[in-house]
Design a protein around this motif. Structure first.
Motif, PDB file in Angstrom:
ATOM      1  N   CYS A  19       2.083  10.587   7.063  1.00 45.18           N
ATOM      2  CA  CYS A  19       1.514   9.249   6.954  1.00 45.18           C
ATOM      3  C   CYS A  19       0.666   8.920   8.175  1.00 45.18           C
ATOM      4  N   SER A  39       2.502   1.681  -3.389  1.00 41.17           N
ATOM      5  CA  SER A  39       1.622   2.241  -4.418  1.00 41.17           C
ATOM      6  C   SER A  39       1.407   3.738  -4.177  1.00 41.17           C
ATOM      7  N   ASP A  40       1.313   4.151  -2.908  1.00 42.34           N
ATOM      8  CA  ASP A  40       1.221   5.585  -2.597  1.00 42.34           C
ATOM      9  C   ASP A  40       2.482   6.305  -3.079  1.00 42.34           C
ATOM     10  N   LYS A  41       3.621   5.702  -2.826  1.00 43.65           N
ATOM     11  CA  LYS A  41       4.900   6.295  -3.227  1.00 43.65           C
ATOM     12  C   LYS A  41       4.965   6.463  -4.745  1.00 43.65           C
ATOM     13  N   ASP A  48       0.823  -1.203   0.000  1.00 44.86           N
ATOM     14  CA  ASP A  48       0.000   0.000   0.000  1.00 44.86           C
ATOM     15  C   ASP A  48       0.857   1.253   0.000  1.00 44.86           C
ATOM     16  N   LEU A  49       1.873   1.289   0.848  1.00 43.69           N
ATOM     17  CA  LEU A  49       2.748   2.452   0.896  1.00 43.69           C
ATOM     18  C   LEU A  49       3.549   2.564  -0.397  1.00 43.69           C
ATOM     19  N   GLN A  72      -5.800   8.891   1.785  1.00 45.66           N
ATOM     20  CA  GLN A  72      -5.534  10.303   2.061  1.00 45.66           C
ATOM     21  C   GLN A  72      -6.773  10.998   2.617  1.00 45.66           C
ATOM     22  N   LYS A 106      -5.020   8.175  -6.671  1.00 46.52           N
ATOM     23  CA  LYS A 106      -4.683   6.820  -6.234  1.00 46.52           C
ATOM     24  C   LYS A 106      -4.376   6.748  -4.740  1.00 46.52           C
ATOM     25  N   LEU A 107      -4.264   7.894  -4.088  1.00 53.54           N
ATOM     26  CA  LEU A 107      -3.959   7.922  -2.652  1.00 53.54           C
ATOM     27  C   LEU A 107      -5.263   7.725  -1.875  1.00 53.54           C
ATOM     28  N   ARG A 154       0.371   4.173   5.217  1.00 50.74           N
ATOM     29  CA  ARG A 154      -0.288   4.868   4.102  1.00 50.74           C
ATOM     30  C   ARG A 154      -0.039   6.369   4.213  1.00 50.74           C
ATOM     31  N   VAL A 155      -0.156   7.062   3.086  1.00 49.43           N
ATOM     32  CA  VAL A 155      -0.093   8.526   3.078  1.00 49.43           C
ATOM     33  C   VAL A 155      -1.442   9.048   3.554  1.00 49.43           C
TER      34      VAL A 155
END
Length: 178
Positions: A55, A20-22, A17-18, A87, A83-84, A61-62
């Motif tokens: 985060c 994909s956020d990145k 998950d992180l 957030q 995509k976040l 996650r962001v």
């Protein structure tokens, strides 16, 4: 399944998950000219060193992206910030963002606060906004058309700021939360 395997699976899920956020965050400035340099790099940790990024407490996650007055110029790229999906706060105020607000940004499911004031965003206000929104600031842009009736469905909304746009038509009955 052993405890070690289960722990590894949980760790991978959080990391995925992180990650994909990145990737979504890295794609954002790569597609958008900006005045100030961001210290974002694929080799540095997102949650502890990236400018404007906060985060969740467990760093999985962001949670927040705040990039005010960075000289961001042009349209918000599609398939980046939208995509976040964890957030809650997005602030891109006081930049030079143009064109319409991408529907995937306004409809991030967990988004509570959206600060896009003092840009050059135009077009209509999206009809699909996150039902989690409590604060929406789109003032000092060039949005036109009517305020969408769908804002009436934002039952948790405590504030909506739309002044200094080119909006027309009736103001929907908002019944803001207290």
């Amino acid at each position: 399944m052993s405890a070690a395997v289960l722990f590894a699976c949980i760790l991978y899920a959080k990391s995925a998950d992180l990650n994909s956020d990145k990737q979504a965050l890295l794609a954002f400035p790569a597609s958008l000219p900006h005045g100030r340099k961001l210290n974002w790099s694929s080799t540095t940790p997102v949650c502890t060193s990236w400018l404007g990024v906060k985060c969740t407490p467990d760093n999985s996650r962001v949670h927040t992206l705040c990039l005010p007055a960075l000289g961001l110029f042009g349209p918000i790229p599609l398939d980046t910030l939208g995509k976040l999906d964890a957030q809650e706060v997005l602030s891109l105020r006081s930049n030079r963002l143009t064109v319409e607000l991408p529907p995937d940004v306004g409809s991030i499911p967990s988004l509570h606060s959206l600060y896009l004031q003092h840009n050059n965003l135009c077009g209509i206000i999206p009809t699909t906004l996150s039902s989690s929104l409590t604060f929406l600031d789109l003032c000092y842009n060039t949005f036109d058309g009517e305020i969408p009736l769908s804002v009436q469905n934002l039952t948790g909304l405590t504030a909506i700021l739309l002044q200094n746009n080119s909006l027309s038509g009736p103001i929907p009955d908002l019944r803001l939360a207290k």
